[in-house]
Design an enzyme around this catalytic site. Structure first.
Site, PDB file in Angstrom:
ATOM      1  N   THR A  56      18.067  10.799 -21.023  1.00  0.00           N
ATOM      2  CA  THR A  56      17.044   9.806 -21.362  1.00  0.00           C
ATOM      3  C   THR A  56      15.800  10.543 -21.837  1.00  0.00           C
ATOM      4  O   THR A  56      15.582  11.692 -21.478  1.00  0.00           O
ATOM      5  CB  THR A  56      16.710   8.938 -20.122  1.00  0.00           C
ATOM      6  OG1 THR A  56      17.818   8.102 -19.819  1.00  0.00           O
ATOM      7  CG2 THR A  56      15.512   8.047 -20.358  1.00  0.00           C
ATOM      8  N   ASP A  72      13.537   5.526 -24.899  1.00  0.00           N
ATOM      9  CA  ASP A  72      14.634   5.292 -25.826  1.00  0.00           C
ATOM     10  C   ASP A  72      15.548   4.218 -25.237  1.00  0.00           C
ATOM     11  O   ASP A  72      15.255   3.673 -24.163  1.00  0.00           O
ATOM     12  CB  ASP A  72      15.398   6.590 -26.095  1.00  0.00           C
ATOM     13  CG  ASP A  72      16.213   7.024 -24.881  1.00  0.00           C
ATOM     14  OD1 ASP A  72      15.617   7.198 -23.811  1.00  0.00           O
ATOM     15  OD2 ASP A  72      17.448   7.180 -25.011  1.00  0.00           O
ATOM     16  N   ARG A  74      19.300   4.487 -25.201  1.00  0.00           N
ATOM     17  CA  ARG A  74      20.697   4.913 -25.096  1.00  0.00           C
ATOM     18  C   ARG A  74      21.090   5.095 -23.633  1.00  0.00           C
ATOM     19  O   ARG A  74      20.392   5.778 -22.887  1.00  0.00           O
ATOM     20  CB  ARG A  74      20.935   6.214 -25.857  1.00  0.00           C
ATOM     21  CG  ARG A  74      22.322   6.804 -25.651  1.00  0.00           C
ATOM     22  CD  ARG A  74      22.548   8.060 -26.468  1.00  0.00           C
ATOM     23  NE  ARG A  74      22.658   7.759 -27.885  1.00  0.00           N
ATOM     24  CZ  ARG A  74      22.886   8.669 -28.821  1.00  0.00           C
ATOM     25  NH1 ARG A  74      22.996   9.951 -28.486  1.00  0.00           N
ATOM     26  NH2 ARG A  74      22.987   8.313 -30.080  1.00  0.00           N
ATOM     27  N   LYS A  88      14.889   0.397 -20.603  1.00  0.00           N
ATOM     28  CA  LYS A  88      14.512   1.385 -19.599  1.00  0.00           C
ATOM     29  C   LYS A  88      13.082   1.223 -19.110  1.00  0.00           C
ATOM     30  O   LYS A  88      12.624   2.001 -18.282  1.00  0.00           O
ATOM     31  CB  LYS A  88      14.697   2.796 -20.171  1.00  0.00           C
ATOM     32  CG  LYS A  88      16.128   3.081 -20.594  1.00  0.00           C
ATOM     33  CD  LYS A  88      16.295   4.482 -21.120  1.00  0.00           C
ATOM     34  CE  LYS A  88      17.723   4.723 -21.588  1.00  0.00           C
ATOM     35  NZ  LYS A  88      17.921   6.096 -22.090  1.00  0.00           N
ATOM     36  N   GLY A 102      17.738   8.539 -15.228  1.00  0.00           N
ATOM     37  CA  GLY A 102      18.688   8.867 -14.170  1.00  0.00           C
ATOM     38  C   GLY A 102      19.847   7.881 -14.188  1.00  0.00           C
ATOM     39  O   GLY A 102      20.239   7.368 -15.229  1.00  0.00           O
ATOM     40  N   SER A 184      16.124  14.051 -19.992  1.00  0.00           N
ATOM     41  CA  SER A 184      16.705  15.220 -20.641  1.00  0.00           C
ATOM     42  C   SER A 184      15.996  15.569 -21.945  1.00  0.00           C
ATOM     43  O   SER A 184      16.039  16.717 -22.380  1.00  0.00           O
ATOM     44  CB  SER A 184      18.197  14.981 -20.907  1.00  0.00           C
ATOM     45  OG  SER A 184      18.375  13.807 -21.672  1.00  0.00           O
ATOM     46  N   ASP A 221      17.932  15.547 -28.581  1.00  0.00           N
ATOM     47  CA  ASP A 221      18.668  15.493 -27.319  1.00  0.00           C
ATOM     48  C   ASP A 221      19.841  14.545 -27.484  1.00  0.00           C
ATOM     49  O   ASP A 221      19.665  13.396 -27.911  1.00  0.00           O
ATOM     50  CB  ASP A 221      17.742  15.015 -26.186  1.00  0.00           C
ATOM     51  CG  ASP A 221      18.503  14.791 -24.896  1.00  0.00           C
ATOM     52  OD1 ASP A 221      19.316  15.666 -24.531  1.00  0.00           O
ATOM     53  OD2 ASP A 221      18.295  13.743 -24.261  1.00  0.00           O
ATOM     54  N   SER A 224      19.791  11.114 -25.566  1.00  0.00           N
ATOM     55  CA  SER A 224      18.821  10.096 -25.968  1.00  0.00           C
ATOM     56  C   SER A 224      19.161   9.613 -27.375  1.00  0.00           C
ATOM     57  O   SER A 224      19.683  10.377 -28.193  1.00  0.00           O
ATOM     58  CB  SER A 224      17.396  10.656 -25.948  1.00  0.00           C
ATOM     59  OG  SER A 224      17.099  11.250 -24.703  1.00  0.00           O
TER      60      SER A 224
END
Length: 289
Positions: A56, A72, A74, A88, A102, A184, A221, A224
């Protein structure tokens, strides 16, 4: 078991392990008692537990009039993209919102639990919730579970003390900073913040900076991706923009990639009958031609 019960029933029995800790003054410094144990376990074939990747990019900044949160959309299950449009940014109170990274179930249930407790607190006290109150409730709950609840949070809001922004780690530690990132993709987002953040930014500048930070996480990343969500919290209210930008817009095909029948040459055709059987019944329904 009989010896254990006799020790419990005997009031004169003293534990040999409790005596040194009660009579000996603890020494300072680091303790490496588990190093040999871990090496022995590794030699026996047991694997050490690995750190969990959150997958994330979430962030937040304090600007002139309040707080801007970004995330984001995803959601992943290992290497699989499970949801392309996951929300999120979670509601905590009318003036407080929280981004979660998480395990999706942990972040959603943790924020829902604290949101419910804050609602009861507002009804009991007849006062608006404070960001510090939500932060304390979240970190105490996470610390109680010693990091086993995988919820890394970015908490932001505006109360009577002004705007406040916190980053809350899964073990319960807290940072209060003018700009924070988690997940991440946090390193890519933090690079954008450190380059472009300045105090007392206006709304347009803050939204662009948060958008650039989330986009940096999306494009650098693998955990994400998809869209950019933004939540703007001021003393006048909340503006939750979802999506703020579609970062990965699927392009249209320029041509039709279909081929005529016979384009690919057939080199060999073979037909082989493996088995054949006919079963007739009295109540069979005839097929229509």
């Amino acid at each position: 078991l009989d010896r254990v019960f006799r020790r419990i029933q005997d009031p004169t029995h003293r534990s040999t392990m409790a005596a040194p800790s009660a009579n000996t003054r603890p020494r300072g410094g680091f303790v490496f008692e588990n190093v040999a144990r871990n090496e022995n376990l590794t030699g026996m074939g047991y694997k050490m537990p690995l750190s969990t990747k959150t997958g994330t990019t979430i962030c937040g900044i304090v600007f002139k009039d309040g707080v801007i949160l970004g995330a984001d959309t995803r959601a992943t299950e290992g290497p699989i993209v499970a949801d392309k449009n996951c929300a999120k940014i979670h509601y905590i109170a009318p003036n407080i919102y929280c981004c979660g990274a998480g395990t999706a179930a942990d972040t959603e249930n943790t924020t829902n639990n604290i949101s419910s407790q804050l609602e009861l607190h507002r009804l009991r006290t007849d006062r608006d919730s404070r960001v510090a109150t939500a932060c304390r409730m979240l970190k105490q709950m996470l610390y109680k579970y010693q990091g086993h609840v995988s919820a890394a949070l970015v908490l932001g809001g505006v109360d009577i003390n002004g705007p406040a922004l916190y980053s809350i780690y899964p073990h319960g530690s807290v940072d209060k900073l003018p700009y924070v990132t988690m997940g991440s993709g946090s390193l890519a987002a933090m690079g954008v913040f450190e380059d472009g953040f300045k105090p007392d930014m206006d709304k347009e500048e803050g939204c662009k900076l948060v958008r650039d930070a989330i986009a940096a996480g999306i494009f650098n990343d693998l955990g994400s991706g998809s869209n950019v969500d933004i939540c703007i919290i001021t003393k006048d209210g909340v503006e939750y923009i979802r999506p703020y930008e579609i970062a990965n817009l699927k392009g249209e095909r320029a041509n039709k990639y279909t081929y005529k029948r016979g384009t690919t040459a057939v080199t060999k055709v073979s037909v082989e009958v493996l088995s054949e059987s006919v079963v007739a019944t009295d109540d069979a329904i005839p097929m229509e031609q």
